[in-house]
Scaffold this motif. Structure first.
Motif, short mmCIF file in Angstrom:
data_model
loop_
_atom_site.label_atom_id
_atom_site.label_comp_id
_atom_site.label_asym_id
_atom_site.label_seq_id
_atom_site.Cartn_x
_atom_site.Cartn_y
_atom_site.Cartn_z
N GLY A 81 0.81 -1.21 0.00
CA GLY A 81 0.00 0.00 0.00
C GLY A 81 0.85 1.26 0.00
N ALA A 82 2.00 1.19 0.66
CA ALA A 82 2.91 2.34 0.68
C ALA A 82 3.46 2.63 -0.71
CB ALA A 82 4.05 2.09 1.66
N ILE A 83 3.70 1.59 -1.50
CA ILE A 83 4.12 1.81 -2.89
C ILE A 83 3.05 2.57 -3.64
CG2 ILE A 83 4.67 0.68 -5.08
CD1 ILE A 83 5.91 -1.60 -3.50
N ALA A 84 1.80 2.16 -3.46
CA ALA A 84 0.68 2.82 -4.15
C ALA A 84 0.54 4.26 -3.70
CB ALA A 84 -0.61 2.05 -3.89
N VAL A 85 0.59 4.49 -2.39
CA VAL A 85 0.47 5.85 -1.86
C VAL A 85 1.58 6.75 -2.41
CG1 VAL A 85 0.62 7.27 0.23
CG2 VAL A 85 -0.77 5.20 0.24
N GLY A 86 2.81 6.25 -2.38
CA GLY A 86 3.93 7.05 -2.87
C GLY A 86 3.84 7.33 -4.36
N ALA A 87 3.53 6.30 -5.15
CA ALA A 87 3.46 6.47 -6.60
C ALA A 87 2.35 7.44 -7.00
CB ALA A 87 3.26 5.12 -7.28
N ILE A 88 1.19 7.30 -6.38
CA ILE A 88 0.07 8.18 -6.69
C ILE A 88 0.41 9.63 -6.31
CG2 ILE A 88 -2.32 8.76 -6.10
CD1 ILE A 88 -2.78 5.72 -5.75
N ALA A 89 0.98 9.80 -5.13
CA ALA A 89 1.33 11.15 -4.68
C ALA A 89 2.41 11.76 -5.56
CB ALA A 89 1.80 11.11 -3.22
N GLY A 90 3.42 10.97 -5.93
CA GLY A 90 4.47 11.49 -6.80
C GLY A 90 3.93 11.98 -8.13
N LEU A 91 3.01 11.21 -8.70
CA LEU A 91 2.41 11.59 -9.97
C LEU A 91 1.54 12.83 -9.82
CD1 LEU A 91 1.84 10.95 -12.95
CD2 LEU A 91 -0.01 9.44 -12.19
N LEU A 92 0.68 12.86 -8.81
CA LEU A 92 -0.23 13.99 -8.62
C LEU A 92 0.54 15.28 -8.33
CD1 LEU A 92 -3.12 12.41 -6.50
CD2 LEU A 92 -3.15 13.00 -8.93
N CYS A 93 1.57 15.19 -7.50
CA CYS A 93 2.35 16.39 -7.17
C CYS A 93 3.13 16.89 -8.38
CB CYS A 93 3.27 16.11 -5.99
SG CYS A 93 2.43 15.85 -4.42
N ALA A 94 3.68 15.97 -9.17
CA ALA A 94 4.40 16.38 -10.37
C ALA A 94 3.48 17.11 -11.34
CB ALA A 94 5.01 15.15 -11.05
N MET A 95 2.24 16.66 -11.42
CA MET A 95 1.27 17.32 -12.28
C MET A 95 0.83 18.67 -11.69
SD MET A 95 -1.04 13.94 -13.14
CE MET A 95 -2.26 14.84 -14.10
N ALA A 96 0.76 18.73 -10.35
CA ALA A 96 0.20 19.92 -9.70
C ALA A 96 1.13 21.13 -9.73
CB ALA A 96 -0.16 19.59 -8.25
N VAL A 97 2.46 20.90 -9.75
CA VAL A 97 3.37 22.03 -9.64
C VAL A 97 3.26 23.00 -10.83
CG1 VAL A 97 5.03 20.82 -8.18
CG2 VAL A 97 5.28 20.72 -10.67
N GLY A 98 2.77 22.52 -11.96
CA GLY A 98 2.60 23.40 -13.11
C GLY A 98 1.33 24.22 -13.08
N LEU A 99 0.44 23.95 -12.12
CA LEU A 99 -0.83 24.67 -12.09
C LEU A 99 -0.65 26.16 -11.82
CD1 LEU A 99 -3.13 22.17 -10.14
CD2 LEU A 99 -3.13 22.67 -12.60
N LYS A 100 0.43 26.52 -11.12
CA LYS A 100 0.60 27.94 -10.78
C LYS A 100 0.74 28.80 -12.04
CE LYS A 100 5.60 27.47 -9.95
NZ LYS A 100 6.65 27.54 -8.90
N TYR A 101 1.30 28.23 -13.08
CA TYR A 101 1.45 28.99 -14.33
C TYR A 101 0.12 29.10 -15.07
CZ TYR A 101 6.38 28.23 -13.37
OH TYR A 101 7.61 28.20 -12.76
N LYS A 102 -0.71 28.08 -14.93
CA LYS A 102 -2.02 28.12 -15.59
C LYS A 102 -3.03 28.96 -14.81
CE LYS A 102 -1.48 23.53 -17.68
NZ LYS A 102 -2.02 22.14 -17.79
#
Length: 446
Positions: free
Chosen positions: A297-318
């Motif tokens: 479950g920790a693998i899933a939590v980490g992978a999902i969070a890594g993906l979501l955060c990587a996508m989220a950091v670009g939102l400030k420009y949009k």
């Protein structure tokens, strides 16, 4: 032989092992704040390096004193209305015996107090990354004092204090997904909506000036985070702390890999900044959930969070908000993800028997997590924006435009992070190399 007689509920006794373990964990958590200072300090332009370091270090000084005077009492004292605590005997840490135990545990109150102090210190320091380059140091110091009092101390009571409404509801937050990361991320968003963007945002290059410093800071954070997470079980007797330690490593690794894969697909490269940011995203997400999920479950939590955060950091420009060092994208998004995923991945074999949706427990825990997440998010966002607005209208939050352009380090601290004047190593060599040194300095300042 007659059977041994055992008491139904023997009073806990002070454990030297658990006490020593918790003191070590407390030191590890304190190390995270200088680690954060290096992490943030490397991500800004050279002219703002010292200011970023100082914004973290001043939190150590201010919050320590407030915690001793009244913060510990507000966060963990006798409950009042499920909103805040208060125990007058703890004001100034008075009337606490050296061997007086934290209720239900085998460690002294002083040890629990100092462990929680380190959490209180790093939480406002996390906010500083969103405000890089443009905030007066006096205004920031005042904000830290007010924010800790109005926001952090009460929220810590909600989540961890006996009688706090989130604690009583059954919201799971092992080590600070809501109280620390969502709290800080929402506060960062509230403040930047008030103070506005940096001069040159989306126009001028604002690249990290020292990626090795960023990696050093990330490494210190990763190291200290084991104390942050494993220590939050307040002992080492039943294996739950060990599970949290293991899950911390697993989720961090998974998040770093997920971020790098996303980055390679989206931008064509594996960057050191991406590796460091992905690791922090994993640490954030496993903080609330690591005691409830299995290693898989920790693998899933980490992978999902890594993906979501990587996508989220670009939102400030949009969306047009200037979150300088992606506090919102990493800490708010990562904290929300890690907290809500408990409702799906809680195995029932860790800190409690609570099971998430994927383990047959339905959505009951998910809705509890939603209540904790969005209440803390909304309160911190609004309260932080109000505090920033009041400070801005009184003493002013921002340095002048000229000071921001020339460099906040010189304006606020009368220092610079790097001295290039002595690079030549002798009068003749210095004179001969002066144009080169000047050119290098200009390149770094850019």
């Amino acid at each position: 032989m007659a059977p041994a007689i055992t008491l139904a509920a023997e009073a806990p006794k002070l454990s030297a092992a658990n006490t020593g373990f918790m003191l070590i964990c407390s030191a590890l958590v304190l190390l995270m704040t200088p680690g954060l200072a290096f992490f943030y300090g490397g991500m800004v332009r050279v002219k703002s390096t010292l200011n970023m370091l100082m914004m973290s270090f001043i939190s150590i000084g201010i919050v320590t004193i407030l915690w001793v005077l009244y913060g510990f009492s507000m966060a963990f004292g006798t409950d009042s209305g499920s909103v805040v605590g208060w125990t007058s005997d703890w004001v100034g840490l008075s009337n606490i015996g050296l061997t007086e135990l934290w209720d239900g545990y085998t460690i002294p109150i002083f040890v629990f107090m100092v462990f929680q102090l380190m959490f209180a210190i790093i939480t406002p320091a996390l906010i500083s990354g969103a405000l890089a380059d443009r905030v007066k140091f006096t205004a920031w110091s005042l904000f830290v004092a007010l924010w800790a009092t109005v926001v952090y101390f009460p929220v810590a009571h909600w989540v961890w204090g006996a009688g706090g409404w989130a604690f009583e509801l059954g919201v799971i937050d092992f080590a600070g997904g809501t109280a620390v990361h969502i709290n800080a991320g929402a506060a960062a968003l509230g403040v930047i909506l008030v103070i506005g963007k940096r001069v040159g945002f989306k126009k001028d290059p604002m690249r990290p000036h020292s990626l090795p410093l960023v990696m050093l800071g990330a490494g210190l954070l990763w190291f200290g985070w084991f104390g942050f997470n494993a220590g939050s079980w307040l002992g080492n007797d039943d294996g739950v702390g060990a599970l949290m330690f293991v899950n911390t490593q697993i989720a961090t690794a998974a998040a770093m890999l997920a971020w790098l894969i996303y980055e390679k697909i989206r931008h064509g490269a594996f960057t050191t900044l991406g590796a460091a940011s992905g690791a922090v995203a994993g640490l954030v997400a496993i903080t609330p959930s690591g005691g409830a999920v299995s290693p898989v479950g920790a693998i899933a939590v980490g992978a999902i969070a890594g993906l979501l955060c990587a996508m989220a950091v670009g939102l400030k420009y949009k969306l047009g908000y200037d979150d300088s060092l992606d506090v919102v994208g990493v800490h708010l998004v990562g904290g929300v993800a890690g907290s809500l995923l408990i409702g799906f991945f809680a195995s029932g074999k860790g800190q409690s028997e609570v099971q998430g949706l994927f383990y047959g427990g339905g959505l009951d825990q998910f809705w509890k997590q939603c209540a904790g997440v969005f209440a803390v998010l909304a309160y911190s966002l609004v309260a932080s924006a109000v505090l920033a607005f009041l400070i801005d209208k009184t003493i002013g939050m921002r340095v002048s435009e000229d000071e921001e352009i020339s460099g906040i380090d010189q304006a606020e601290h009368a220092e610079t992070a790097y001295d290039f004047s002595g690079a030549g190593g002798g009068a003749a060599r210095t004179a001969a190399s002066a144009p080169v040194a000047d050119t290098a300095s200009k390149k770094v300042d850019a």
